[in-house]
Design a protein around this motif. Sequence first.
Motif, PDB file in Angstrom:
ATOM      1  N   SER A   1       7.965 -12.241   8.641  1.00  0.00           N
ATOM      2  CA  SER A   1       8.442 -11.771   7.344  1.00  0.00           C
ATOM      3  C   SER A   1       7.315 -11.786   6.308  1.00  0.00           C
ATOM      4  CB  SER A   1       9.595 -12.653   6.876  1.00  0.00           C
ATOM      5  OG  SER A   1      10.026 -12.286   5.587  1.00  0.00           O
ATOM      6  N   ALA A   2       6.496 -12.856   6.332  1.00  0.00           N
ATOM      7  CA  ALA A   2       5.374 -12.956   5.396  1.00  0.00           C
ATOM      8  C   ALA A   2       4.336 -11.879   5.673  1.00  0.00           C
ATOM      9  CB  ALA A   2       4.748 -14.340   5.491  1.00  0.00           C
ATOM     10  N   ASP A   3       4.094 -11.593   6.978  1.00  0.00           N
ATOM     11  CA  ASP A   3       3.133 -10.547   7.334  1.00  0.00           C
ATOM     12  C   ASP A   3       3.600  -9.175   6.868  1.00  0.00           C
ATOM     13  OD1 ASP A   3       1.548 -12.432   8.503  1.00  0.00           O
ATOM     14  OD2 ASP A   3       2.232 -12.042  10.561  1.00  0.00           O
ATOM     15  N   VAL A   4       4.896  -8.900   7.070  1.00  0.00           N
ATOM     16  CA  VAL A   4       5.452  -7.617   6.625  1.00  0.00           C
ATOM     17  C   VAL A   4       5.346  -7.483   5.114  1.00  0.00           C
ATOM     18  CG1 VAL A   4       7.582  -6.287   6.426  1.00  0.00           C
ATOM     19  CG2 VAL A   4       6.995  -7.364   8.603  1.00  0.00           C
ATOM     20  N   GLU A   5       5.663  -8.576   4.416  1.00  0.00           N
ATOM     21  CA  GLU A   5       5.578  -8.544   2.952  1.00  0.00           C
ATOM     22  C   GLU A   5       4.148  -8.311   2.483  1.00  0.00           C
ATOM     23  OE1 GLU A   5       6.587 -11.468  -0.855  1.00  0.00           O
ATOM     24  OE2 GLU A   5       7.024 -12.107   1.193  1.00  0.00           O
ATOM     25  N   LYS A   6       3.187  -9.004   3.135  1.00  0.00           N
ATOM     26  CA  LYS A   6       1.789  -8.855   2.749  1.00  0.00           C
ATOM     27  C   LYS A   6       1.292  -7.447   3.039  1.00  0.00           C
ATOM     28  CE  LYS A   6      -2.732 -11.064   3.384  1.00  0.00           C
ATOM     29  NZ  LYS A   6      -3.451  -9.795   3.578  1.00  0.00           N
ATOM     30  N   ARG A   7       1.668  -6.900   4.236  1.00  0.00           N
ATOM     31  CA  ARG A   7       1.228  -5.559   4.608  1.00  0.00           C
ATOM     32  C   ARG A   7       1.805  -4.509   3.653  1.00  0.00           C
ATOM     33  NH1 ARG A   7       2.145  -6.156   9.447  1.00  0.00           N
ATOM     34  NH2 ARG A   7       4.233  -5.243   9.630  1.00  0.00           N
ATOM     35  N   THR A   8       3.065  -4.664   3.284  1.00  0.00           N
ATOM     36  CA  THR A   8       3.712  -3.733   2.366  1.00  0.00           C
ATOM     37  C   THR A   8       3.065  -3.810   0.990  1.00  0.00           C
ATOM     38  OG1 THR A   8       5.788  -4.050   3.560  1.00  0.00           O
ATOM     39  CG2 THR A   8       5.922  -3.019   1.404  1.00  0.00           C
ATOM     40  N   SER A   9       2.738  -5.034   0.581  1.00  0.00           N
ATOM     41  CA  SER A   9       2.098  -5.218  -0.718  1.00  0.00           C
ATOM     42  C   SER A   9       0.711  -4.573  -0.742  1.00  0.00           C
ATOM     43  CB  SER A   9       2.002  -6.707  -1.033  1.00  0.00           C
ATOM     44  OG  SER A   9       1.344  -6.930  -2.245  1.00  0.00           O
ATOM     45  N   ASP A  10      -0.051  -4.741   0.355  1.00  0.00           N
ATOM     46  CA  ASP A  10      -1.384  -4.138   0.445  1.00  0.00           C
ATOM     47  C   ASP A  10      -1.306  -2.615   0.416  1.00  0.00           C
ATOM     48  OD1 ASP A  10      -2.451  -6.647   0.563  1.00  0.00           O
ATOM     49  OD2 ASP A  10      -2.688  -6.660   2.758  1.00  0.00           O
TER      50      ASP A  10
ATOM     51  N   ASN B   1      -1.489   2.812  -5.128  1.00  0.00           N
ATOM     52  CA  ASN B   1      -1.705   2.849  -6.577  1.00  0.00           C
ATOM     53  C   ASN B   1      -3.162   3.146  -6.911  1.00  0.00           C
ATOM     54  OD1 ASN B   1       0.971   2.282  -7.138  1.00  0.00           O
ATOM     55  ND2 ASN B   1       0.651   0.049  -7.206  1.00  0.00           N
ATOM     56  N   ALA B   2      -4.088   2.559  -6.112  1.00  0.00           N
ATOM     57  CA  ALA B   2      -5.513   2.797  -6.345  1.00  0.00           C
ATOM     58  C   ALA B   2      -5.865   4.257  -6.098  1.00  0.00           C
ATOM     59  CB  ALA B   2      -6.346   1.894  -5.439  1.00  0.00           C
ATOM     60  N   ASN B   3      -5.307   4.858  -5.035  1.00  0.00           N
ATOM     61  CA  ASN B   3      -5.558   6.270  -4.733  1.00  0.00           C
ATOM     62  C   ASN B   3      -5.030   7.174  -5.833  1.00  0.00           C
ATOM     63  OD1 ASN B   3      -6.769   5.574  -2.321  1.00  0.00           O
ATOM     64  ND2 ASN B   3      -4.901   5.848  -1.104  1.00  0.00           N
ATOM     65  N   GLN B   4      -3.861   6.814  -6.382  1.00  0.00           N
ATOM     66  CA  GLN B   4      -3.298   7.619  -7.466  1.00  0.00           C
ATOM     67  C   GLN B   4      -4.167   7.541  -8.716  1.00  0.00           C
ATOM     68  OE1 GLN B   4       0.671   6.129  -7.862  1.00  0.00           O
ATOM     69  NE2 GLN B   4       1.498   7.423  -6.201  1.00  0.00           N
ATOM     70  N   ASP B   5      -4.731   6.365  -8.966  1.00  0.00           N
ATOM     71  CA  ASP B   5      -5.608   6.212 -10.147  1.00  0.00           C
ATOM     72  C   ASP B   5      -6.884   7.003 -10.000  1.00  0.00           C
ATOM     73  OD1 ASP B   5      -3.748   4.556 -11.249  1.00  0.00           O
ATOM     74  OD2 ASP B   5      -4.731   2.696 -10.592  1.00  0.00           O
ATOM     75  N   ASP B   6      -7.362   7.154  -8.723  1.00  0.00           N
ATOM     76  CA  ASP B   6      -8.612   7.864  -8.498  1.00  0.00           C
ATOM     77  C   ASP B   6      -8.452   9.381  -8.590  1.00  0.00           C
ATOM     78  OD1 ASP B   6      -9.883   5.517  -8.148  1.00  0.00           O
ATOM     79  OD2 ASP B   6      -9.752   5.524  -5.938  1.00  0.00           O
ATOM     80  N   GLN B   7      -7.236   9.920  -8.479  1.00  0.00           N
ATOM     81  CA  GLN B   7      -7.045  11.364  -8.522  1.00  0.00           C
ATOM     82  C   GLN B   7      -7.314  11.883  -9.918  1.00  0.00           C
ATOM     83  OE1 GLN B   7      -3.125  12.182  -7.146  1.00  0.00           O
ATOM     84  NE2 GLN B   7      -3.568  11.695  -4.990  1.00  0.00           N
TER      85      GLN B   7
END
Length: 489
Positions: free
Chosen positions: A464-473, A479-485
């Motif tokens: 569960s922690a791995d899924v949460e971390k992967r989803t968060s990443d 969000n970073a890709n959207q900021d770079d557009q």
Amino acid sequence: MNLSVHDTYTFAAGELNMSPAAASNLDYTPPDGGWGWAVVFASFISIGFSYAFPKSLTIFFKEIQEYFSVSYSDIAWISSVMLASMYAGGPISSILVNRYGSRPVVMAGGLMVCAGMVLASFGTSIIHLYLCVGVIGGVGLAFNLQPALTIISTYFQAKRPLANGLAMTGSPVLLSTLAPLNQFLFDSFGWRGSFLILGSIVLNCCVAGALMRPVNKLVKPKPDIELSKRNGEEVEGIGKQPDAHLSVDKENSCQRCLYRFIDFSLFKHRGFLIYLVGNVAMFFGFFAPVVFLAPYAKDLGIDEYSAAFLLSIFALVDMFIRPATGLIGNTKWVRPRIQYFFSFAVLYNGVCHLLCPLATGYTGLVVYSVFFGSAFGMLSALLFEVLMDLVGAPRFSTAVGLVTIIECGPVLLGPPLSGALVDIFGDYKYMYYACGVMMLVPGIYFFIMHYYNYKKLEEEHRKSADVEKRTSDEAVTLNANQDDQPVNE
């Protein structure tokens, strides 16, 4: 996917719920004190009568056996039917508690036990005692036991093991009082007069029920209700189709009631199944050693008062062990792995019974009573706490109802089967050997299965922690890709 506190609890409850998380699914904060201590005292009385009453009646067994000219196995059915009825009445008691609350159910239970004992005092056959003491009295005790256990889980969370330990101490306290009292009553009034007096004494359960005030739940407001009342205006769409909403609400209400009363989803709960399987095997040897302790001493030629005093010694040790077990179980070192503590208590009981036949004379039986009292007290203090730990407080009422109805089989058959061993071999030691094995095997089973269960829980939490971390990443990267557009102007 960020898991909230509620989501974390819901995930854990699917397999094995740890105690600290149990309250997070409640719509209020348990007070962990205040009037809760008065409720613990009331539960102390109610639980005390539920467990001590059937054991204390064994004082009359030798005389009732001679009066009706029946065998050891026949006389053992009195306590056996009473305990089995107490367990079989669990689901009915749970339904009534969920519907009406603990207070009226406990008071009704006290009246039922009183009626059963009064009717039994006019008994003309052993079957009469089975029906009056066993069935009527046993169901009355069920109405005392389940509500007392359930209401503690509504008042306590952080201090729940301690509260449970103190409440469960009622059994040895009342047993240590009732055992010599019953012998005195028998010598003064005979077993019929004693049953009449005991019927009036058990009315104290009605007083205990009066103290069981429902917890003051500070209910959190529902979002949709709060939103619909904002600034005194209704949100668009609410109330437009009253018939449809009424139908859906009624259907959901029926489903919630069925789920609340008979939660069969618990049979898919890993921790609940481990607890249930082990307890069914364990209860074949749980009550018989107590039921036959005084008759065993009398069979060895020990006088009646000394035999009754063995139950008082057993109860005195039990009395101090239960709250001590609650204190130990509430520590930060034990509570996260409290199932291991419970497994040790089951194993310890088995070892005591296997060694009992080695005890010779009255001194040996006193030593056995001390060790048995400590083992029995540990197990009794943890018996329902570990079930709360596994399924959580919100599901405990339905869980304990399902457990007790299934356990009534071994509770009913255990003492008579043990009595049959005494009838066949003419010696109590084979009965104690059998009870020792029936406790030793479940103890080993619990150690193995709870080790497996804790490992599985850790794996599931890691995933569960791995899924949460992967989803968060992934969310951060997106969000970073959207900021770079580039922004189109």
